[in-house]
Design a protein around this motif. Structure first.
Motif, PDB file in Angstrom:
ATOM      1  N   ILE A   1       0.816  -1.220   0.000  1.00  0.00           N
ATOM      2  CA  ILE A   1       0.000   0.000   0.000  1.00  0.00           C
ATOM      3  C   ILE A   1       0.851   1.271   0.000  1.00  0.00           C
ATOM      4  N   CYS A   2       2.089   1.206   0.432  1.00  0.00           N
ATOM      5  CA  CYS A   2       2.903   2.428   0.587  1.00  0.00           C
ATOM      6  C   CYS A   2       3.160   3.095  -0.769  1.00  0.00           C
ATOM      7  N   PRO A   3       2.664   4.321  -0.956  1.00  0.00           N
ATOM      8  CA  PRO A   3       2.857   4.992  -2.246  1.00  0.00           C
ATOM      9  C   PRO A   3       4.309   5.398  -2.496  1.00  0.00           C
ATOM     10  N   GLY A   4       5.101   5.460  -1.445  1.00  0.00           N
ATOM     11  CA  GLY A   4       6.499   5.854  -1.607  1.00  0.00           C
ATOM     12  C   GLY A   4       7.435   4.678  -1.783  1.00  0.00           C
ATOM     13  N   ASN A   5       6.893   3.448  -1.673  1.00  0.00           N
ATOM     14  CA  ASN A   5       7.707   2.232  -1.847  1.00  0.00           C
ATOM     15  C   ASN A   5       8.930   2.248  -0.914  1.00  0.00           C
ATOM     16  N   ILE A   6       8.691   2.590   0.344  1.00  0.00           N
ATOM     17  CA  ILE A   6       9.832   2.732   1.257  1.00  0.00           C
ATOM     18  C   ILE A   6       9.846   1.708   2.393  1.00  0.00           C
ATOM     19  N   ILE A   7       8.890   0.758   2.374  1.00  0.00           N
ATOM     20  CA  ILE A   7       8.871  -0.268   3.424  1.00  0.00           C
ATOM     21  C   ILE A   7       9.446  -1.562   2.849  1.00  0.00           C
ATOM     22  N   ARG A   8      10.239  -2.229   3.647  1.00  0.00           N
ATOM     23  CA  ARG A   8      10.873  -3.471   3.209  1.00  0.00           C
ATOM     24  C   ARG A   8      10.703  -4.529   4.297  1.00  0.00           C
ATOM     25  N   ILE A   9      11.045  -5.792   3.955  1.00  0.00           N
ATOM     26  CA  ILE A   9      11.025  -6.891   4.929  1.00  0.00           C
ATOM     27  C   ILE A   9      12.477  -7.259   5.247  1.00  0.00           C
ATOM     28  N   ASN A  10      12.798  -7.381   6.533  1.00  0.00           N
ATOM     29  CA  ASN A  10      14.176  -7.717   6.902  1.00  0.00           C
ATOM     30  C   ASN A  10      14.388  -9.245   6.925  1.00  0.00           C
ATOM     31  N   ASP A  11      15.546  -9.666   7.309  1.00  0.00           N
ATOM     32  CA  ASP A  11      15.884 -11.091   7.287  1.00  0.00           C
ATOM     33  C   ASP A  11      15.041 -11.917   8.256  1.00  0.00           C
ATOM     34  N   SER A  12      14.437 -11.246   9.239  1.00  0.00           N
ATOM     35  CA  SER A  12      13.571 -11.937  10.201  1.00  0.00           C
ATOM     36  C   SER A  12      12.114 -11.951   9.758  1.00  0.00           C
ATOM     37  N   GLY A  13      11.851 -11.436   8.542  1.00  0.00           N
ATOM     38  CA  GLY A  13      10.482 -11.436   8.038  1.00  0.00           C
ATOM     39  C   GLY A  13       9.631 -10.326   8.613  1.00  0.00           C
ATOM     40  N   LYS A  14      10.270  -9.276   9.130  1.00  0.00           N
ATOM     41  CA  LYS A  14       9.545  -8.147   9.725  1.00  0.00           C
ATOM     42  C   LYS A  14       9.694  -6.904   8.852  1.00  0.00           C
ATOM     43  N   ALA A  15       8.637  -6.090   8.850  1.00  0.00           N
ATOM     44  CA  ALA A  15       8.667  -4.865   8.049  1.00  0.00           C
ATOM     45  C   ALA A  15       9.492  -3.786   8.743  1.00  0.00           C
TER      46      ALA A  15
END
Ligand code: SF4
Ligand code: SF4
Length: 104
Positions: free
Chosen positions: A19-33
């Motif tokens: 949903i983020c319009p800025g495409n700035i959220i990612r998932i880390n190696d632990s599967g967390k945003a």
């Protein structure tokens, strides 16, 4: 303002990423945003609304009287539960119902 993501609550569903319009959220190696570029968040609150487990909070800045507080929300159909956590830890919950929007 910006948002913070509680890694303990996050289930890694990726809804915030989609949903983020800025495409700035990612998932880390632990599967967390997490926010890859915090400075690019413009506090649109889309991710806060989308998260199914209320893991994302909007930081309420002093400029709007937030005094270091945070806001999260949970939606169930027409009903939204807004939780404001003040800087001292006190919580206030506000319930709104879009079916009664004309009454507010
Ligand atoms: S508040 Fe908006 S811009 Fe910021 S991370 Fe969430 S969806 Fe992206
Ligand atoms: S929407 Fe919530 S639970 Fe899903 S990845 Fe984002 S922060 Fe985690």
């Amino acid at each position: 303002m910006g948002v913070v993501i509680d890694q303990n609550k996050c289930r890694g569903c990726r809804k915030c990423i989609n949903i983020c319009p800025g495409n700035i959220i990612r998932i880390n190696d632990s599967g967390k945003a997490y926010l890859k570029r915090k400075e690019d968040c413009w506090s649109c609150v889309s991710c806060v609304k989308e998260c199914p487990v209320s893991a994302i909070e909007l930081k309420l800045s002093p400029e709007i009287g937030g005094q270091g507080g945070r806001m999260s929300l949970k939606t169930d159909g027409n009903v939204t539960e807004w939780t404001i956590t003040r800087g001292n830890g006190d919580k206030k919950v506000i319930i709104t119902d879009t079916a009664e929007a004309n009454n507010y």
